[in-house]
Every structure is written in C-alpha cells, then in structure tokens.
Design an enzyme around this catalytic site. Structure first.
Site, PDB file in Angstrom:
ATOM      1  N   ASP A 130      -2.759  -6.766   2.707  1.00  0.00           N
ATOM      2  CA  ASP A 130      -1.723  -6.001   2.014  1.00  0.00           C
ATOM      3  C   ASP A 130      -0.329  -6.537   2.350  1.00  0.00           C
ATOM      4  O   ASP A 130       0.562  -6.530   1.504  1.00  0.00           O
ATOM      5  CB  ASP A 130      -1.820  -4.527   2.402  1.00  0.00           C
ATOM      6  CG  ASP A 130      -3.118  -3.893   1.911  1.00  0.00           C
ATOM      7  OD1 ASP A 130      -3.820  -4.525   1.104  1.00  0.00           O
ATOM      8  OD2 ASP A 130      -3.425  -2.755   2.340  1.00  0.00           O
ATOM      9  N   ASN A 211       6.519  -0.680  -1.379  1.00  0.00           N
ATOM     10  CA  ASN A 211       6.014   0.468  -0.618  1.00  0.00           C
ATOM     11  C   ASN A 211       7.070   1.543  -0.413  1.00  0.00           C
ATOM     12  O   ASN A 211       6.974   2.614  -0.974  1.00  0.00           O
ATOM     13  CB  ASN A 211       5.466   0.022   0.737  1.00  0.00           C
ATOM     14  CG  ASN A 211       3.980  -0.268   0.688  1.00  0.00           C
ATOM     15  OD1 ASN A 211       3.331  -0.092  -0.333  1.00  0.00           O
ATOM     16  ND2 ASN A 211       3.434  -0.726   1.802  1.00  0.00           N
ATOM     17  N   ALA A 253       0.681   4.164   2.656  1.00  0.00           N
ATOM     18  CA  ALA A 253       1.208   3.399   3.786  1.00  0.00           C
ATOM     19  C   ALA A 253       1.827   4.364   4.796  1.00  0.00           C
ATOM     20  O   ALA A 253       1.205   5.351   5.180  1.00  0.00           O
ATOM     21  CB  ALA A 253       2.216   2.359   3.292  1.00  0.00           C
TER      22      ALA A 253
END
Length: 368
Positions: A130, A211, A253
């Site tokens: 990721d 993110n 996350a």
C-alpha cells in the site's frame, strides 16, 4: 495518456451502481514501473516484468532515477563477473538475469520534478504494498494514469493482484477489458498568514493526498487545539492529540485506529476524525465530498503542531498556518481484480480480518 473513462450504469429501484472500464483511444506504448524500495525480493520480479513488457509487448518501459541507478550498478557488477568467463550460465546465473542484462539499455529513466510525463505514460505498474501505491500517487499532482498494483508488500489492502497473475492481468489491461475504481484524493493547500492577519502568501504549498492529512501535537507535551471550518462555517475546536481529515480510501488507514467508520471508496465524502480527543462525546463524522474544509490552530493554543500529507512532507504547523482541504479534481484510477465492491470486501475480510472469528455458531439440534 491514451485512456478514456467509460462508465456503465445499472439502474435499480433504490440506487444507481456505477462501474468504470478502460477504453484506450490508442494502443498504449509507455509504461512506468514503480517498485518497493530496499527490498531485494522485489528485484527479480521487477526484472521479469521489464522483460515481459519489452520483449512480448514491445512497450517503452520507464523507471525512476533511483531504480535506474540500481540497475546500472547491477549491470556493472554482472559485467565484471562475466569479464573473465564467456558463459554466464556457468557462473550459476539464471536465464532471467541473462535476458535482463541484454535489455537493460532499453529501459528509460524518469526523474521526478524534471521530466513531465503525465501525458506520456499510459499506465503504471506498482510492485510493492500500500505504501508503494501511496508513493505512486504522490508523483502525479494532477491527472494520474491507470495503476495496476501487484501485492509484494505486508498488507496489500490496495494492491489486489498476485504477482503470478501478471501476464494475464497485463494482457487484459492492454486490451482494455478490465474495470477500475476512481479513488478520490484530497487537494490540500497549506497557506502561511503574514503577521497573524488573514492575508496569506501568494505561493502556497499544494499536495494531492490519497489517504489523509494529519495535524498532530508531534513532540509537544500539551494538547493540540485545532479550529475546523466547513464551507466557512465554524464546526468545532479539536482538543486532543490532533485531527485527521481522510478520504474513503484513508478510512482503513490511520482513521480506522480512531474509531472512524470504514467507508467504501465509491462513497463521496470526507472524514473528520479526532486523535485521542479530550472529550468523551467527540465522535468522527463524515461531510459531503464537495465541502471545503479549513483548519488552523486556535488562538489560545499553547504550542505549535505538526502537519503531514499521506505521511510525507511533515512540517511545523503554527498559528500563522492554515490548511484548506477539498476533494481533488484528479482521482486515482486503480485497476480492479474483480470489481470495486468485491475487491473492497475481500480486502476487509482477508487483510483487515473484518468480522473474523475462529468458528461459526453451531446449529441447534432438532428435537426428536
């Protein structure tokens, strides 16, 4: 970039489901390969991808400058090993190393900040986890080519493909028969106010974030006090360790550790999640994706804070700073293995162990 977005819509009585598919306006010719740093296990697979794309598909392969330097060092090392021996295989080298050594001069180098290839690269191949995908996103601050991500990392929530599938996956991608998910990014602008006034510098810092953007207290012992505004309307003052402004992709996350909801990537929203708030009633919230958020330190804050963008560009955040966050015009197109929702649920179950338990409940026995 020669890709065109095609959208299929399936209507039902309750909703409209949207699925995007690749449609090349011309045959793709240029591929950028981004691999995980400092991982020798990825290097062999990197060589295999390069050989396949150059020999089987006759594509122009680009790599980053740092990867190219590593390849040049490999070439110099292999050449020195073979200088006193005519047969490379007699040294125990595998066929893949021989092929790669013959093709290494065909690989082209791309230097971030110098070469503008956003409109030249047709698609990107990510070899890593990721974090590698986040890094690839950071390289393109405007439009991003489609990304095919192979899981060679630790978690792999955003990288759905196994490396052994790469010939089949790449053939389908080149034919334009795969679907993809448009993952929203955040357009973050960091301003510096002059002398505490509302006037700001003319040259702000801008970042595209996949993110989250995080404001935290950093090394300072006091609590962080951050004022949040939504479309110029005051929302609240965060008092605690900090605040996270995340995308649906970022909901799995850091935001997940704060207790924020896990959100599917197709949901148009922005998540506001406090980090260890000094309040029992402060819960994470979601606001519409078209909102413009503004964050700055409260005038009564006793110390400065720190700000980071997808874990990068970490710097001080003072009372003179203000960060403006909105949904970006440039989402990240990620190739799907099955479908957007199927890949997402597979990631929740297999990577994050969502609702995992050792056994299911035993059925009741029927009475005789």
């Amino acid at each position: 970039m020669s890709v065109r977005i095609m959208r299929n819509e399936r209507s039902s009585s309750s909703k409209i489901q949207k699925q995007y598919h690749l449609s090349w306006t011309r045959a793709p010719t240029n591929c950028l390969i981004i691999k995980k740093y400092h991982d020798p296990g990825v290097l062999k697979k990197f060589k295999m991808i390069c050989i396949w794309l150059i020999t089987n598909q006759t594509l122009d392969v680009y790599v980053e400058g740092s990867d190219f330097e590593e390849l040049q060092n490999i070439k110099a090392s292999d050449m020195s090993r073979t200088s006193s021996c005519d047969d490379l295989k007699s040294l125990g080298a595998k066929n893949i190393d021989v092929e790669f050594l013959n093709l290494i001069d065909n690989i082209k180098v791309w230097t971030y900040g110098k070469d503008k290839l956003s409109n030249k690269i047709d698609f990107i191949v990510c070899l890593g986890g990721d974090g590698t995908l986040l890094y690839a996103s950071s390289l393109f601050q405007r439009s991003v080519p489609p990304i095919i991500a192979f899981n060679l990392g630790s978690l792999g929530f955003l990288t759905p493909f196994e490396f052994k599938e790469f010939p089949t996956v790449l053939r389908k991608a080149l034919k334009g028969t795969l679907g993809f998910t448009l993952r929203n990014r955040l357009d973050c602008t960091l301003w510096l106010r002059t002398d505490g006034s509302e006037d700001v510098e003319s040259i702000p810092q801008s970042y595209q974030v996949l993110n989250e953007v995080i404001i935290d207290r950093g090394i300072h012992s006091g609590v962080c006090m951050v004022d949040i505004y939504c479309d110029e309307v005051f929302v609240t003052t965060v008092i605690g360790d900090g605040v996270i402004v995340a995308t649906p992709t970022g909901s799995t996350a850091y935001a997940a550790a704060t207790g924020a909801s896990v959100v599917a990537p197709a949901v148009p929203c922005v998540i506001i999640a406090p980090i260890c708030p000094h309040s029992l009633s402060f819960r994470p919230i979601m606001v519409p994706a078209n909102c413009v958020l503004k964050c700055k330190l409260n005038p009564d804050a006793r110390s400065k804070a720190c700000i980071s963008f997808d874990g990068r560009h970490r710097q001080d955040f003072t009372k003179l700073h203000v960060v403006e966050v909105c949904t970006s015009e440039y989402p990240l197109p990620c190739i799907d293995k099955e479908s957007s929702m199927q890949d997402w649920f597979n990631g929740l179950r297999n990577c994050l162990m969502w609702n995992g338990r050792s056994t299911t409940q035993k059925p009741l026995k029927e009475k005789k």
